[in-house]
Design a protein around this motif. Structure first.
Motif, PDB file in Angstrom:
ATOM      1  N   ARG A 151      -9.709 -11.864  18.802  1.00 29.87           N
ATOM      2  CA  ARG A 151     -10.573 -12.014  19.983  1.00 29.87           C
ATOM      3  C   ARG A 151     -11.433 -10.786  20.232  1.00 29.87           C
ATOM      4  N   VAL A 152     -11.006  -9.646  19.732  1.00 33.13           N
ATOM      5  CA  VAL A 152     -11.785  -8.420  19.902  1.00 33.13           C
ATOM      6  C   VAL A 152     -12.773  -8.332  18.751  1.00 33.13           C
ATOM      7  N   SER A 153     -14.040  -8.096  19.076  1.00 32.91           N
ATOM      8  CA  SER A 153     -15.029  -7.990  17.998  1.00 32.91           C
ATOM      9  C   SER A 153     -15.768  -6.664  18.092  1.00 32.91           C
ATOM     10  N   VAL A 154     -16.054  -6.127  16.913  1.00 32.23           N
ATOM     11  CA  VAL A 154     -16.802  -4.885  16.783  1.00 32.23           C
ATOM     12  C   VAL A 154     -17.969  -5.186  15.860  1.00 32.23           C
ATOM     13  N   TRP A 155     -19.169  -4.861  16.283  1.00 29.36           N
ATOM     14  CA  TRP A 155     -20.395  -5.149  15.527  1.00 29.36           C
ATOM     15  C   TRP A 155     -20.494  -6.624  15.144  1.00 29.36           C
ATOM     16  N   GLY A 156     -19.993  -7.489  16.002  1.00 23.89           N
ATOM     17  CA  GLY A 156     -20.077  -8.924  15.777  1.00 23.89           C
ATOM     18  C   GLY A 156     -19.019  -9.470  14.827  1.00 23.89           C
ATOM     19  N   LEU A 157     -18.081  -8.635  14.401  1.00 25.84           N
ATOM     20  CA  LEU A 157     -17.027  -9.083  13.496  1.00 25.84           C
ATOM     21  C   LEU A 157     -15.680  -8.949  14.184  1.00 25.84           C
ATOM     22  N   PRO A 158     -14.783  -9.905  13.933  1.00 27.51           N
ATOM     23  CA  PRO A 158     -13.449  -9.776  14.526  1.00 27.51           C
ATOM     24  C   PRO A 158     -12.749  -8.515  14.018  1.00 27.51           C
ATOM     25  N   LEU A 159     -12.007  -7.872  14.894  1.00 25.21           N
ATOM     26  CA  LEU A 159     -11.312  -6.638  14.536  1.00 25.21           C
ATOM     27  C   LEU A 159     -10.302  -6.867  13.417  1.00 25.21           C
ATOM     28  N   SER A 160      -9.730  -8.069  13.356  1.00 24.34           N
ATOM     29  CA  SER A 160      -8.773  -8.368  12.292  1.00 24.34           C
ATOM     30  C   SER A 160      -9.443  -8.301  10.921  1.00 24.34           C
ATOM     31  N   TRP A 161     -10.669  -8.756  10.813  1.00 23.96           N
ATOM     32  CA  TRP A 161     -11.401  -8.677   9.546  1.00 23.96           C
ATOM     33  C   TRP A 161     -11.662  -7.225   9.180  1.00 23.96           C
ATOM     34  N   LEU A 162     -12.050  -6.439  10.177  1.00 25.53           N
ATOM     35  CA  LEU A 162     -12.331  -5.033   9.905  1.00 25.53           C
ATOM     36  C   LEU A 162     -11.073  -4.290   9.467  1.00 25.53           C
ATOM     37  N   VAL A 163      -9.932  -4.635  10.070  1.00 26.30           N
ATOM     38  CA  VAL A 163      -8.673  -4.007   9.658  1.00 26.30           C
ATOM     39  C   VAL A 163      -8.379  -4.339   8.204  1.00 26.30           C
ATOM     40  N   LEU A 164      -8.506  -5.605   7.844  1.00 27.28           N
ATOM     41  CA  LEU A 164      -8.226  -6.018   6.468  1.00 27.28           C
ATOM     42  C   LEU A 164      -9.251  -5.466   5.484  1.00 27.28           C
ATOM     43  N   ALA A 165     -10.499  -5.389   5.911  1.00 28.08           N
ATOM     44  CA  ALA A 165     -11.553  -4.975   4.978  1.00 28.08           C
ATOM     45  C   ALA A 165     -11.677  -3.470   4.837  1.00 28.08           C
ATOM     46  N   PHE A 166     -11.474  -2.729   5.928  1.00 28.72           N
ATOM     47  CA  PHE A 166     -11.757  -1.296   5.865  1.00 28.72           C
ATOM     48  C   PHE A 166     -10.550  -0.390   6.091  1.00 28.72           C
ATOM     49  N   ALA A 167      -9.562  -0.832   6.785  1.00 22.21           N
ATOM     50  CA  ALA A 167      -8.422   0.054   7.060  1.00 22.21           C
ATOM     51  C   ALA A 167      -7.444   0.099   5.887  1.00 22.21           C
ATOM     52  N   THR A 168      -7.338  -0.979   5.116  1.00 21.32           N
ATOM     53  CA  THR A 168      -6.356  -0.998   4.037  1.00 21.32           C
ATOM     54  C   THR A 168      -6.819  -0.220   2.810  1.00 21.32           C
ATOM     55  N   TYR A 169      -8.107  -0.168   2.544  1.00 19.76           N
ATOM     56  CA  TYR A 169      -8.579   0.476   1.313  1.00 19.76           C
ATOM     57  C   TYR A 169      -8.346   1.981   1.270  1.00 19.76           C
ATOM     58  N   PRO A 170      -8.549   2.719   2.351  1.00 21.18           N
ATOM     59  CA  PRO A 170      -8.188   4.142   2.293  1.00 21.18           C
ATOM     60  C   PRO A 170      -6.694   4.348   2.038  1.00 21.18           C
ATOM     61  N   VAL A 171      -5.861   3.478   2.598  1.00 17.07           N
ATOM     62  CA  VAL A 171      -4.422   3.580   2.360  1.00 17.07           C
ATOM     63  C   VAL A 171      -4.120   3.291   0.895  1.00 17.07           C
ATOM     64  N   LEU A 172      -4.781   2.288   0.326  1.00 15.38           N
ATOM     65  CA  LEU A 172      -4.584   1.973  -1.094  1.00 15.38           C
ATOM     66  C   LEU A 172      -5.062   3.121  -1.981  1.00 15.38           C
ATOM     67  N   LEU A 173      -6.159   3.746  -1.616  1.00 14.58           N
ATOM     68  CA  LEU A 173      -6.656   4.891  -2.380  1.00 14.58           C
ATOM     69  C   LEU A 173      -5.664   6.049  -2.316  1.00 14.58           C
ATOM     70  N   LEU A 174      -5.144   6.315  -1.146  1.00 11.88           N
ATOM     71  CA  LEU A 174      -4.141   7.369  -0.997  1.00 11.88           C
ATOM     72  C   LEU A 174      -2.888   7.053  -1.811  1.00 11.88           C
ATOM     73  N   LEU A 175      -2.486   5.800  -1.796  1.00 12.79           N
ATOM     74  CA  LEU A 175      -1.328   5.365  -2.577  1.00 12.79           C
ATOM     75  C   LEU A 175      -1.580   5.566  -4.074  1.00 12.79           C
ATOM     76  N   ALA A 176      -2.778   5.244  -4.542  1.00 11.08           N
ATOM     77  CA  ALA A 176      -3.115   5.425  -5.954  1.00 11.08           C
ATOM     78  C   ALA A 176      -3.134   6.904  -6.335  1.00 11.08           C
ATOM     79  N   LEU A 177      -3.709   7.728  -5.488  1.00 13.75           N
ATOM     80  CA  LEU A 177      -3.749   9.163  -5.785  1.00 13.75           C
ATOM     81  C   LEU A 177      -2.349   9.761  -5.834  1.00 13.75           C
ATOM     82  N   CYS A 178      -1.499   9.354  -4.908  1.00 15.82           N
ATOM     83  CA  CYS A 178      -0.117   9.843  -4.921  1.00 15.82           C
ATOM     84  C   CYS A 178       0.619   9.368  -6.162  1.00 15.82           C
TER      85      CYS A 178
END
Length: 124
Positions: A77-104
């Motif tokens: 229900r919360v939208s940022v820049w016209g996109l649901p926050l859930s999409w932004l979490v899945l699209a942008f929040a997980t990739y830095p974590v995956l990158l950190l996981l790969a580097l480790c």
């Protein structure tokens, strides 16, 4: 068609390299000593444990982020820049974590290799 001659077609770079005659002759690698083979097995086992740990963490991150989005319907229900926050979490929040996981993971695998190779440093 019996008089047709077959023509070998190569790229210009290949022809130049072949004309130079700088082809290395294949050399057989020496068989490792039993101690080296045992060290290689130990390094492989350590890197395999690291890989299994990384895959487990990868599953936690991916299924955890998806589960968090499913468990928190308010994110839709919360939208940022016209996109649901859930999409932004899945699209942008997980990739830095995956990158950190790969580097480790790479860092741990290299450390395991360095520890395994340290025992052989004095050898020939």
């Amino acid at each position: 068609m019996s008089g047709a001659r077959r023509v070998k077609v190569t790229s210009p770079q290949t022809r130049i390299a072949l004309a130079r005659g700088h082809r290395r002759h294949p050399q057989l690698l020496p068989l490792p000593a039993p101690a080296d083979a045992e060290a290689a097995r130990a390094v492989f086992a350590a890197q395999r444990r690291t890989a299994l740990r990384t895959v487990a963490l990868l599953g936690v991150v991916l299924f955890g982020s998806s589960g968090a989005v499913a468990a928190l319907p308010a994110l839709d229900r919360v939208s940022v820049w016209g996109l649901p926050l859930s999409w932004l979490v899945l699209a942008f929040a997980t990739y830095p974590v995956l990158l950190l996981l790969a580097l480790c993971h790479v860092r741990r695998a290299e450390r395991a290799e360095d520890r395994g190779g340290a025992g052989r440093a004095g050898g020939p």
